[in-house]
Scaffold this active site. Structure first.
Site, PDB file in Angstrom:
ATOM      1  N   HIS A 191       0.814  -1.215   0.000  1.00  0.00           N
ATOM      2  CA  HIS A 191       0.000   0.000   0.000  1.00  0.00           C
ATOM      3  C   HIS A 191       0.850   1.268   0.000  1.00  0.00           C
ATOM      4  CE1 HIS A 191      -3.519  -2.486   1.854  1.00  0.00           C
ATOM      5  NE2 HIS A 191      -3.358  -2.709   0.560  1.00  0.00           N
ATOM      6  N   HIS A 210      -7.717  -7.984  -7.871  1.00  0.00           N
ATOM      7  CA  HIS A 210      -8.161  -8.747  -6.696  1.00  0.00           C
ATOM      8  C   HIS A 210      -8.456  -7.740  -5.573  1.00  0.00           C
ATOM      9  CE1 HIS A 210      -5.842 -11.567  -9.144  1.00  0.00           C
ATOM     10  NE2 HIS A 210      -6.527 -12.548  -8.585  1.00  0.00           N
ATOM     11  N   SER A 217      -6.179  -1.617  -0.799  1.00  0.00           N
ATOM     12  CA  SER A 217      -5.631  -0.874  -1.936  1.00  0.00           C
ATOM     13  C   SER A 217      -6.693  -0.138  -2.756  1.00  0.00           C
ATOM     14  CB  SER A 217      -4.787  -1.794  -2.819  1.00  0.00           C
ATOM     15  OG  SER A 217      -5.382  -3.054  -2.972  1.00  0.00           O
ATOM     16  N   GLU A 254     -13.550  -8.233  -8.173  1.00  0.00           N
ATOM     17  CA  GLU A 254     -13.544  -9.129  -7.016  1.00  0.00           C
ATOM     18  C   GLU A 254     -14.499 -10.282  -7.312  1.00  0.00           C
ATOM     19  OE1 GLU A 254     -12.916 -11.355  -4.128  1.00  0.00           O
ATOM     20  OE2 GLU A 254     -11.676  -9.556  -4.278  1.00  0.00           O
ATOM     21  N   ASP A 260     -13.521 -12.503 -12.663  1.00  0.00           N
ATOM     22  CA  ASP A 260     -12.118 -12.837 -12.512  1.00  0.00           C
ATOM     23  C   ASP A 260     -11.282 -11.631 -12.929  1.00  0.00           C
ATOM     24  OD1 ASP A 260      -9.919 -15.172 -12.417  1.00  0.00           O
ATOM     25  OD2 ASP A 260      -9.523 -13.892 -14.153  1.00  0.00           O
ATOM     26  N   GLY A 261     -10.388 -11.194 -12.051  1.00  0.00           N
ATOM     27  CA  GLY A 261      -9.669  -9.954 -12.291  1.00  0.00           C
ATOM     28  C   GLY A 261      -8.687 -10.011 -13.446  1.00  0.00           C
ATOM     29  N   ASP A 313      -2.678  -8.439  -7.242  1.00  0.00           N
ATOM     30  CA  ASP A 313      -2.239  -9.039  -5.969  1.00  0.00           C
ATOM     31  C   ASP A 313      -3.101 -10.246  -5.604  1.00  0.00           C
ATOM     32  OD1 ASP A 313      -4.439  -7.437  -5.477  1.00  0.00           O
ATOM     33  OD2 ASP A 313      -3.768  -6.827  -3.483  1.00  0.00           O
TER      34      ASP A 313
END
Length: 255
Positions: free
Chosen positions: A19, A42, A93, A111, A135-136, A156
């Site tokens: 972060h 994510h 984040s 997400e 799905d990211g 991430d």
């Protein structure tokens, strides 16, 4: 993967590393008036109550943000993002990005976990923020190159699916071919097993100009396997490597 909930780990030392670096990069990018795109693959729920039983149970926030907070300058963009939260919760984040970005910037947050996605939609409502139950990595492929073309992507995964380590280098190659000007930050855990090493070697071979930044810290509790945090950054903003040196120094004090 759908069993993973970041509340157990929010505010840990890896979060602080990730972060703080993200905040520095976004602070630099927003110094120019041109709008930008922010993509996160994510996103989690966006904000976290560090006094919740899940967070207290693991003790990771106590070994992370609680120990590292006072080592930051008050005007550090990470601290600005922390203090900007209206509810006093710890920002993930997405919330850090939302706090530092401007109305002209666009945020795209993915997400897949149903409950986390629902919480994210509630926690980060804003006209410039788009939340996807998807799905990211697939979303990122569909968005790139984004509009505006200038911007940053944070990747991430939890890495609870071991295939992530093999998938990321191939996926990044496709992303950078589509979006060669984008800043792409890939986070990875440094575990006692060294599971990240083959992935990192592949990333560095394919993107030799990228920046690798790692920090080490003691395990949050006995038997905990995470002993560090890494970031692999394609097209790092100017001066980011130097700006990360105080962060490295702060983590060295933990060891």
């Amino acid at each position: 993967m759908l069993s993973y909930q970041h509340l157990y780990h929010a505010g840990n030392a890896a979060d602080v590393h990730k972060h703080a670096a993200l905040a520095l990069a976004l602070d630099y990018l927003t110094q120019k008036p041109k709008p930008l795109s922010y993509i996160e693959t994510h996103a989690g729920r966006g904000r976290y109550d560090l006094s919740a039983p899940e967070a207290v149970k693991t003790g990771e926030a106590a070994q992370g943000i609680a120990r590292l907070h006072d080592g930051f300058a008050k005007d550090h963009p990470y601290i600005r993002a922390l203090t900007a939260q209206p509810d006093g919760l710890y920002p993930g984040s997405p919330a850090i990005a939302q706090a530092l970005l401007r109305p002209v910037d666009s945020l795209h947050l993915a997400e897949l976990h149903p409950q986390e996605h629902a919480a994210l939609r509630t926690n980060l409502r804003a006209a410039n923020t788009h939340v996807y139950h998807q799905d990211g990595l697939e979303l990122a492929q569909s968005l790139c190159p984004p509009t505006p073309r200038r911007g940053l992507m944070l990747v991430d995964p939890s890495y609870e699916i071991k295939a992530d380590y093999a998938q990321i280098p191939k996926w990044l190659g496709a992303i950078t071919r589509k979006w060669n000007v984008g800043v792409v930050m890939i986070w990875y855990p440094i575990l006692t097993s060294g599971a990240h090493r083959p992935m990192l070697r592949a990333l560095q071979a394919d993107h030799p100009e990228a920046l690798t930044h790692e920090v080490r810290f003691p395990p949050a509790r006995e038997g905990h396997r995470m002993v560090g945090s890494g970031l692999f950054i394609v097209n790092p903003p100017f001066g980011l490597e130097g700006a990360l040196k105080p962060l490295s120094a702060a983590f060295r004090k933990l060891t």
